[in-house]
Scaffold this active site. Structure first.
Site, PDB file in Angstrom:
ATOM      1  N   ASP A  58       0.858  -1.191   0.000  1.00  0.00           N
ATOM      2  CA  ASP A  58       0.000   0.000   0.000  1.00  0.00           C
ATOM      3  C   ASP A  58       0.893   1.241   0.000  1.00  0.00           C
ATOM      4  O   ASP A  58       1.940   1.255   0.649  1.00  0.00           O
ATOM      5  CB  ASP A  58      -0.903   0.000   1.250  1.00  0.00           C
ATOM      6  N   ASN A  59       0.470   2.280  -0.699  1.00  0.00           N
ATOM      7  CA  ASN A  59       1.249   3.536  -0.664  1.00  0.00           C
ATOM      8  C   ASN A  59       0.733   4.479   0.423  1.00  0.00           C
ATOM      9  O   ASN A  59       1.236   5.584   0.573  1.00  0.00           O
ATOM     10  CB  ASN A  59       1.223   4.237  -2.038  1.00  0.00           C
ATOM     11  N   THR A 100      -4.686   6.544   0.641  1.00  0.00           N
ATOM     12  CA  THR A 100      -5.975   6.511   1.349  1.00  0.00           C
ATOM     13  C   THR A 100      -6.012   5.391   2.385  1.00  0.00           C
ATOM     14  O   THR A 100      -6.847   5.418   3.284  1.00  0.00           O
ATOM     15  CB  THR A 100      -7.168   6.342   0.385  1.00  0.00           C
ATOM     16  N   ASP A 120       4.016   1.946  -4.021  1.00  0.00           N
ATOM     17  CA  ASP A 120       2.986   2.427  -4.945  1.00  0.00           C
ATOM     18  C   ASP A 120       3.065   1.582  -6.220  1.00  0.00           C
ATOM     19  O   ASP A 120       4.136   1.495  -6.828  1.00  0.00           O
ATOM     20  CB  ASP A 120       3.271   3.909  -5.260  1.00  0.00           C
ATOM     21  N   TYR A 162       8.891  -6.036  -7.233  1.00  0.00           N
ATOM     22  CA  TYR A 162       9.492  -7.366  -7.408  1.00  0.00           C
ATOM     23  C   TYR A 162       9.398  -8.103  -6.081  1.00  0.00           C
ATOM     24  O   TYR A 162       9.976  -7.670  -5.093  1.00  0.00           O
ATOM     25  CB  TYR A 162      10.954  -7.235  -7.851  1.00  0.00           C
ATOM     26  N   TYR A 201     -11.617   7.714 -12.837  1.00  0.00           N
ATOM     27  CA  TYR A 201     -11.889   6.455 -12.137  1.00  0.00           C
ATOM     28  C   TYR A 201     -12.691   5.503 -13.031  1.00  0.00           C
ATOM     29  O   TYR A 201     -12.299   4.362 -13.242  1.00  0.00           O
ATOM     30  CB  TYR A 201     -12.653   6.755 -10.857  1.00  0.00           C
TER      31      TYR A 201
END
Ligand code: UDP
Length: 313
Positions: A33-34, A37, A58, A64, A147
């Site tokens: 997860d970056n 949100t 991200d 990898y 989106y």
């Protein structure tokens, strides 16, 4: 069978509930997860589990993995209109470059790969309720397009990798989902109304409140996702959602009644391209996955109110 499973967007609202389910089933879960949100708080309870790993990354940059991956769930994308419009170009990158990175990873590992698509692929639908065969009514140049069109091209990429490279894909179209761990600043109707009600602030209804949605509790949703991933010989797309449809006015009234709030309803302009009606046709999910939602709106809303009561007190 114990598998190595990557969940992108794993620290998000739906992603973290999916990680819970997969960790409980004994799989080794890599959560990527970056934290745009998603949040560490959503996965804090999993961090000391030996079969759970968090990686801040991200998907717009290639990833990898150190271990062989058996399955990949791709949930990485801001999903609320407020968040996905904040940086529309990044939203498109997540759904194009990010999805190509995820598909490339799946190809390299021979992993089965799941795409969290959305009811937004139907746009402002002219067919009601929406079956998977409906091709949608999306405005390609509007504020929701980053989106909607992003998720549409993501589906296309999944199906092209399936046709061209024989990738084992699973595509679900997720309808409005709610429950604990929705972000406080998510901007979506259920979380906004509950927070406003708990704070005795005005409940801001966009438009006249006659537009409809149908809400699925998050535990039902992730059960459906896992069932789809476990299916042999069915790639989708398949709708997952709760077909109980109500107007935005009715949602406000239910939340006001449940919280015993003194809040008043006020009316604000309707955002551009806001769909007027939405309800999933879930016959395909019932037939192929033997899945249907079990948690009623009242029960789910109570659990969600309890959660926000803790978070916003
Ligand atoms: N909405 C509202 N007040 C809010 C947030 C949303 O009236 O504070 C409305 C919104 O205009 C839409 C519906 O509730 O018609 C659902 O919006 P949401 O952002 O939750 O999800 P969407 O289904 O539009 O992606």
């Amino acid at each position: 069978m114990r598998m190595n499973i990557l969940v992108t967007g794993g620290a998000g609202f739906i992603g973290s509930h999916l990680c819970d389910l997969l960790v409980s089933a004994g799989h080794h879960v890599l959560c990527l997860d970056n934290l745009f949100t998603g949040s560490r708080a959503n996965i804090a309870h999993l961090l000391d589990r030996p079969n759970f790993e968090f990686i801040e990354h991200d998907i717009i940059a290639p990833y990898y993995a150190d271990c062989r991956l058996d399955q990949i769930y791709n949930l990485a994308c801001p999903a609320s209109p407020v968040h996905y419009q904040l940086n529309a170009i990044r939203t498109i990158k997540a759904n194009t470059i990010g999805v190509i990175n995820v598909l490339g990873l799946a190809k390299k590992h021979g992993a089965r790969v799941f795409q969290a698509s959305t009811s937004e692929v139907y746009g402002d639908p002219q067919v009601h309720p929406q079956p998977e065969s409906y091709r949608g009514n999306v405005n390609p140049t509007g504020p929701r397009a980053c989106y909607d069109e992003g998720k549409r091209v993501a589906e296309t990429l999944f199906f092209d990798y399936h046709r061209k490279h024989g990738l084992e894909i699973r595509v679900v179209r997720i309808f409005n989902t709610y429950g604990p761990r929705m972000a406080v600043d998510d901007g979506r109707v259920v979380s906004n109304f509950i927070i406003q009600a708990l704070k005795n602030q005005d409940i801001a209804i966009y438009g006249d409140g006659t537009q409809t949605r149908a809400f699925c509790f998050v535990s039902d949703l992730v059960t459906g996702c896992e069932k789809m991933m476990s299916q042999e010989n069915f790639v989708g797309p398949v709708n997952l959602g709760n077909p109980t449809e109500l107007t935005v006015n009715e949602i406000a009234d239910k939340i006001l009644a449940l919280t015993g709030s003194q809040s008043k309803k006020i009316f604000r302009p309707l955002p551009e391209d806001d769909p007027k009606r939405r309800r999933p046709d879930i016959r395909l999910a019932k037939e192929t996955l033997a899945w249907e939602p079990k948690v009623g709106l009242e029960e789910g809303l109570k659990k969600t109110v309890e959660y926000f009561h803790q978070v916003v007190k």
